[in-house]
Design a protein around this motif. Structure first.
Motif, PDB file in Angstrom:
ATOM      1  N   ASN A   1      23.883  54.845  51.118  1.00  0.00           N
ATOM      2  CA  ASN A   1      25.208  54.555  50.585  1.00  0.00           C
ATOM      3  C   ASN A   1      25.246  53.269  49.774  1.00  0.00           C
ATOM      4  OD1 ASN A   1      24.813  52.998  52.931  1.00  0.00           O
ATOM      5  ND2 ASN A   1      27.001  52.739  53.201  1.00  0.00           N
ATOM      6  N   TRP A   2      24.201  52.429  49.870  1.00  0.00           N
ATOM      7  CA  TRP A   2      24.196  51.269  48.973  1.00  0.00           C
ATOM      8  C   TRP A   2      22.842  51.071  48.327  1.00  0.00           C
ATOM      9  CZ3 TRP A   2      23.070  45.772  50.492  1.00  0.00           C
ATOM     10  CH2 TRP A   2      22.468  45.676  51.738  1.00  0.00           C
TER      11      TRP A   2
ATOM     12  N   GLU B   1      35.856  43.407  46.953  1.00  0.00           N
ATOM     13  CA  GLU B   1      35.389  44.684  47.513  1.00  0.00           C
ATOM     14  C   GLU B   1      34.994  45.634  46.381  1.00  0.00           C
ATOM     15  OE1 GLU B   1      35.507  46.106  50.737  1.00  0.00           O
ATOM     16  OE2 GLU B   1      36.343  44.428  51.901  1.00  0.00           O
TER      17      GLU B   1
ATOM     18  N   ARG C   1      31.180  47.107  45.687  1.00  0.00           N
ATOM     19  CA  ARG C   1      30.910  48.549  45.678  1.00  0.00           C
ATOM     20  C   ARG C   1      30.319  48.984  44.337  1.00  0.00           C
ATOM     21  NH1 ARG C   1      32.937  51.394  49.941  1.00  0.00           N
ATOM     22  NH2 ARG C   1      34.425  50.297  51.298  1.00  0.00           N
ATOM     23  N   LYS C   2      30.789  48.378  43.262  1.00  0.00           N
ATOM     24  CA  LYS C   2      30.319  48.744  41.929  1.00  0.00           C
ATOM     25  C   LYS C   2      28.885  48.274  41.699  1.00  0.00           C
ATOM     26  CE  LYS C   2      31.461  48.213  37.021  1.00  0.00           C
ATOM     27  NZ  LYS C   2      32.416  47.615  36.044  1.00  0.00           N
TER      28      LYS C   2
ATOM     29  N   GLY D   1      26.894  48.927  45.704  1.00  0.00           N
ATOM     30  CA  GLY D   1      27.100  50.212  46.354  1.00  0.00           C
ATOM     31  C   GLY D   1      27.594  50.128  47.777  1.00  0.00           C
ATOM     32  N   ALA D   2      28.067  48.959  48.198  1.00  0.00           N
ATOM     33  CA  ALA D   2      28.553  48.785  49.566  1.00  0.00           C
ATOM     34  C   ALA D   2      29.580  47.660  49.587  1.00  0.00           C
ATOM     35  CB  ALA D   2      27.405  48.452  50.505  1.00  0.00           C
ATOM     36  N   PRO D   3      30.495  47.684  50.555  1.00  0.00           N
ATOM     37  CA  PRO D   3      31.486  46.607  50.655  1.00  0.00           C
ATOM     38  C   PRO D   3      30.833  45.316  51.141  1.00  0.00           C
ATOM     39  CG  PRO D   3      31.709  48.107  52.498  1.00  0.00           C
ATOM     40  CD  PRO D   3      30.718  48.734  51.564  1.00  0.00           C
TER      41      PRO D   3
END
Length: 335
Positions: A19-20, A264, A268-269, A272-274
């Motif tokens: 996810n990241w 945040e 994410r951009k 790829g993760a908070p």
């Protein structure tokens, strides 16, 4: 150096991290072209990040081979002998060709060598010239109209000898399919940058973590990772500097001049993760390093990594790496 996780743990990592990380199932073929009197340090900084990346993703994301121009053995500047897997002419294609010369580079620029390099550029997607390899590329006419750098001691002479090249005083320079590097220590930066381009900045950060020296837990090299915005760079620095007493994400956001929501979105951009996930990962990677490299009790490691309760750290550690700190030490031969 931090011992890499075993393959079973790496499969666990692969479940945790997509996810990241950048999803990429490609295997990159890397040819490392060694020249007489090559730099051991440069070679290690070239290959070790690839090995670490493979371990972290749990598969052969990179496969490499050692080549020489004629297939014969070469000796490093400190006398280490390497028997290559073959000659460059027998391996004309691949994703990456990495040149590793060092001393005596001018004498290497034979007609055979320059012709081989010109042919190789046509067959490889990218060619990387470490240390003084830039001089060989320039001598072959491959840097005409390009931006490039070289070892700092050769920078002035390089610029004078090759006026067709735009010479920059940088650690490394990427000009489309040609990459030039300013020395052995910067070789790590080049390879980790490529890892980030191939598999995402998260993996790049993890690889850099593997090579921290003991005692430098909070001092990750400033160039790793390299998010696009200053706010994310500063936020990561604050996370690295505040491990024992973690900052709230809204506090970090305020310190970097952003709202929590906008930070945040940026994280994410770009990663790829908070921020919370990245911060947690940084703390647990530090804990993993201390578990593997020191004899510190788990309680002290927990405190150093921002966990007041060692049981809480152990639970988080187990979820992240698939084994407890005690089991990790057992695998490393240290209980």
């Amino acid at each position: 150096m931090l011992r890499l996780l075993q393959s079973a743990i790496m499969h666990n990592y692969a479940v945790i991290m997509p996810n990241w990380s950048k999803r990429n199932d490609k295997t990159y073929r890397v040819s490392v072209l060694l020249f007489e009197r090559f730099s051991n340090n440069c070679l290690a900084n070239t290959v070790e990040p690839l090995r670490a990346a493979n371990a972290l993703v749990g598969r052969k994301a990179y496969v490499w081979q050692f080549l020489t121009l004629d297939g014969g053995a070469v000796f490093s500047s400190s006398g280490m002998q390497v028997e290559p897997q073959g000659a460059l002419r027998d391996h004309p294609k691949g994703e990456l060709l990495i040149l590793v010369p060092s001393y005596g580079f001018r004498s290497l620029a034979t007609a055979q060598c320059l012709a081989a390099l010109r042919n190789a550029v046509a067959g490889y997607e990218q060619v990387v010239a470490m240390d003084t390899g830039s001089w060989l590329l320039a001598k072959a006419g491959l840097l005409n109209g390009r931006k490039a750098t070289i070892h700092w001691q050769e920078l002035h002479g390089f610029a004078e000898e090759f006026p067709e090249t735009q010479v920059l005083r940088e650690r490394f320079v990427i000009d489309r399919d040609l990459i030039t590097c300013g020395g052995a220590m910067a070789a790590f930066d080049v390879v980790s940058t490529l890892i980030g381009q191939h598999f995402g900045e998260a993996l790049r950060l993890e690889v850099s973590w593997m090579f921290m020296h003991e005692g430098s837990v909070a001092n990750i090299p400033a160039t790793l990772p390299t998010p696009r915005t200053t706010a994310v760079q500063r936020a990561i620095t604050l996370m690295q500097e505040n491990l024992e007493n973690p900052l709230a994400i809204d506090v970090i956001a305020r310190k970097v001049g952003r709202t929590q929501r906008s930070l945040e979105i940026l994280f994410r951009k770009e990663l790829g993760a908070p921020p919370r996930t990245v911060y947690r990962r940084i703390r647990l990677l530090t804990a993993r390093k201390l578990v593997d490299e020191t004899g510190l009790p788990v309680m002290e490691i927990a405190l150093r990594c921002g966990y007041v309760n060692p049981s809480a750290m152990t639970r988080a550690f187990s979820q992240e790496f698939g084994l407890t700190p005690r089991d990790a030490r057992g695998r490393a031969g240290r209980v």
